[in-house]
Scaffold this active site. Sequence first.
Site, PDB file in Angstrom:
ATOM      1  N   GLY A 125     -13.967   1.037   9.254  1.00  0.00           N
ATOM      2  CA  GLY A 125     -15.092   1.106  10.175  1.00  0.00           C
ATOM      3  C   GLY A 125     -15.299  -0.207  10.892  1.00  0.00           C
ATOM      4  O   GLY A 125     -14.376  -1.022  11.023  1.00  0.00           O
ATOM      5  N   SER A 126     -16.507  -0.432  11.331  1.00  0.00           N
ATOM      6  CA  SER A 126     -16.814  -1.609  12.142  1.00  0.00           C
ATOM      7  C   SER A 126     -16.907  -2.869  11.292  1.00  0.00           C
ATOM      8  O   SER A 126     -17.195  -2.804  10.081  1.00  0.00           O
ATOM      9  CB  SER A 126     -18.137  -1.407  12.878  1.00  0.00           C
ATOM     10  OG  SER A 126     -19.226  -1.436  11.959  1.00  0.00           O
ATOM     11  N   GLU A 140     -10.913  -2.155   6.166  1.00  0.00           N
ATOM     12  CA  GLU A 140     -10.108  -2.139   7.393  1.00  0.00           C
ATOM     13  C   GLU A 140     -11.095  -2.009   8.539  1.00  0.00           C
ATOM     14  O   GLU A 140     -11.707  -0.961   8.730  1.00  0.00           O
ATOM     15  CB  GLU A 140      -9.113  -0.984   7.369  1.00  0.00           C
ATOM     16  CG  GLU A 140      -7.998  -1.136   8.392  1.00  0.00           C
ATOM     17  CD  GLU A 140      -8.274  -0.401   9.687  1.00  0.00           C
ATOM     18  OE1 GLU A 140      -8.028  -0.996  10.753  1.00  0.00           O
ATOM     19  OE2 GLU A 140      -8.742   0.735   9.644  1.00  0.00           O
ATOM     20  N   LEU A 141     -11.267  -3.109   9.300  1.00  0.00           N
ATOM     21  CA  LEU A 141     -12.391  -3.217  10.233  1.00  0.00           C
ATOM     22  C   LEU A 141     -11.919  -3.252  11.683  1.00  0.00           C
ATOM     23  O   LEU A 141     -10.847  -2.774  12.008  1.00  0.00           O
ATOM     24  CB  LEU A 141     -13.218  -4.450   9.853  1.00  0.00           C
ATOM     25  CG  LEU A 141     -13.652  -4.499   8.375  1.00  0.00           C
ATOM     26  CD1 LEU A 141     -14.409  -5.780   8.066  1.00  0.00           C
ATOM     27  CD2 LEU A 141     -14.477  -3.281   8.001  1.00  0.00           C
ATOM     28  N   TRP A 191     -15.257   7.547  12.286  1.00  0.00           N
ATOM     29  CA  TRP A 191     -15.315   8.820  13.009  1.00  0.00           C
ATOM     30  C   TRP A 191     -14.113   9.066  13.908  1.00  0.00           C
ATOM     31  O   TRP A 191     -13.939  10.163  14.428  1.00  0.00           O
ATOM     32  CB  TRP A 191     -16.588   8.912  13.850  1.00  0.00           C
ATOM     33  CG  TRP A 191     -16.930   7.717  14.693  1.00  0.00           C
ATOM     34  CD1 TRP A 191     -17.890   6.786  14.445  1.00  0.00           C
ATOM     35  CD2 TRP A 191     -16.329   7.318  15.941  1.00  0.00           C
ATOM     36  NE1 TRP A 191     -17.930   5.833  15.438  1.00  0.00           N
ATOM     37  CE2 TRP A 191     -16.982   6.145  16.365  1.00  0.00           C
ATOM     38  CE3 TRP A 191     -15.307   7.838  16.730  1.00  0.00           C
ATOM     39  CZ2 TRP A 191     -16.634   5.477  17.555  1.00  0.00           C
ATOM     40  CZ3 TRP A 191     -14.955   7.183  17.904  1.00  0.00           C
ATOM     41  CH2 TRP A 191     -15.623   6.018  18.297  1.00  0.00           C
ATOM     42  N   ASN A 192     -13.237   8.071  14.106  1.00  0.00           N
ATOM     43  CA  ASN A 192     -12.177   8.238  15.107  1.00  0.00           C
ATOM     44  C   ASN A 192     -10.974   9.029  14.603  1.00  0.00           C
ATOM     45  O   ASN A 192     -10.330   9.743  15.369  1.00  0.00           O
ATOM     46  CB  ASN A 192     -11.732   6.881  15.658  1.00  0.00           C
ATOM     47  CG  ASN A 192     -11.182   5.951  14.585  1.00  0.00           C
ATOM     48  OD1 ASN A 192     -11.559   6.035  13.407  1.00  0.00           O
ATOM     49  ND2 ASN A 192     -10.301   5.052  14.980  1.00  0.00           N
ATOM     50  N   GLU A 230     -14.923  -5.968  20.961  1.00  0.00           N
ATOM     51  CA  GLU A 230     -14.171  -4.724  20.862  1.00  0.00           C
ATOM     52  C   GLU A 230     -14.788  -3.659  21.768  1.00  0.00           C
ATOM     53  O   GLU A 230     -15.972  -3.371  21.673  1.00  0.00           O
ATOM     54  CB  GLU A 230     -14.143  -4.237  19.422  1.00  0.00           C
ATOM     55  CG  GLU A 230     -13.249  -3.033  19.204  1.00  0.00           C
ATOM     56  CD  GLU A 230     -13.174  -2.600  17.747  1.00  0.00           C
ATOM     57  OE1 GLU A 230     -12.128  -2.065  17.342  1.00  0.00           O
ATOM     58  OE2 GLU A 230     -14.164  -2.794  17.013  1.00  0.00           O
TER      59      GLU A 230
END
Length: 488
Positions: free
Chosen positions: A235-236, A257-258, A158-159, A391
């Site tokens: 995402g996470s 890509e976390l 979402w960023n 994080e």
Amino acid sequence: MEGFTLERGEVLRARMLVDGEWVSGSGGLIEVDNPANEEVIATIPDATAEDAIAALEAAQRAQPAWAALPAVKRGEAVFALAREVEARAEELARIITLEQGKPIGQARGEVGAVSMFLRHAAGRARQIEGDIVASDNPDEEVQIRRHPHGVVLALTAWNYPAALCARKLGPALVTGNTFVLLAHEITPLSGMFICALAEKAGIPRGVVNVVTGRGAVVGQAMVESPLSDLVTMTGSTRAGKQIYRTGAETMKVVRLELGGKAPFIVMEDADIDKAVEAAVVARYTNCGQICTCNERMYLHEAIAAEFLDKFVAKSKALSIGDPMGDPDMGPKVSRVEVDKIAEMVGAAEGEGAEVLLPGGPLSEGAYDKGYWYSPTVLRVKDNASTLVQNEVFGPVVPALTVSSFEEAATLANDSAYGLSAYVFTRDFRRIARTPYAMKFGEIYLNRANGEQVQGFHTGWKESGLGGEDGKYGFDGYLRKQTTYLNWG
């Protein structure tokens, strides 16, 4: 839905794109709100597993004909999409700001990244290469070709909802794959807008599809399905691990890509003003909601006091407000995110952290609506602190004092994450040693964050596998086939 706009006060009834048609799906609706004022700006379909599979089926049907086109023709279609984005750049920027909350200037920068990702991928169309290798046998050669995987399933965070869509869409299409986007339910509109423009760019029906809904339902169904050939997710780490486990059932190719926990190391010989400026940019851009953000600072004892004084002063001076007015910082994306950060700061204070800048949630006056959090700086006792190990993904940063580069590197590596790291030093020996000393996929030496399309954005350890951008990221959307050709 085609070519939709979104004006203040309007509630958009968005739909999903499946096989060239905008459809409502068979489930309910999810509300999308503006994080600056909590107003509902759109509703999206809360898709079912059946809706999701229909999108995969459409992509699978379209894929052979799309792959049969010359790569340069696919590249021309992606160039056309980039031109469509550029023609409506301001509209897309406004949509990003309304749904995600980043200041409009930063949203315009994100739209620039969309164009750049698409153009870079399109430009690689003539660079899909194979090899001919000498055989051990007479009258024979070994040919290694690259082929598309088939159907690419893209799950975006979402960023950066527009940039992450384009980052995956461009190379997926140019390499001959078809594409299904699961747009994040918090910020779905940017990716949907780009896919609507794909239609206008002349990309055939079924090649690009968009599904909306809950990841636990539609995402799970599409990752489980044998119809998706490659899953690319940003995402996470928690969600990435679940996708990795699910994808293993069908031996699916997965690129993840976390999360990140980037250390920001400043040595005693660094240009302090340059380092402070970079630390501010790398912490507070997009309200700290970037996986490569400055998440923890390791400061040499000789300059720690000076650095922190300057950093706190600059942090305190940042403007926070209506993102359409282009302040330094807008809101966090959701109430859940605000509460999560406040809880982490409280835990750190309970562990004995010293608060140098007491920011925190804002909820009065101009901030009575929306999800606001002001810059917060703490000095923590040791590397085991909650804020150092977990994080944050927001405008909060812990600082530790170190006595040497070796100590800083050791503490920085003491993390489950390995995405990005920053080092500020003018000592050439340290500069030369940094890539060997730091266990991170991406290192910024003497500058702020901001990867480039010709590089390779990749994480180590629990920050993921695979990667995006450049020739290595592009190659990830292709699989290899070996032919032993004997003419004897």
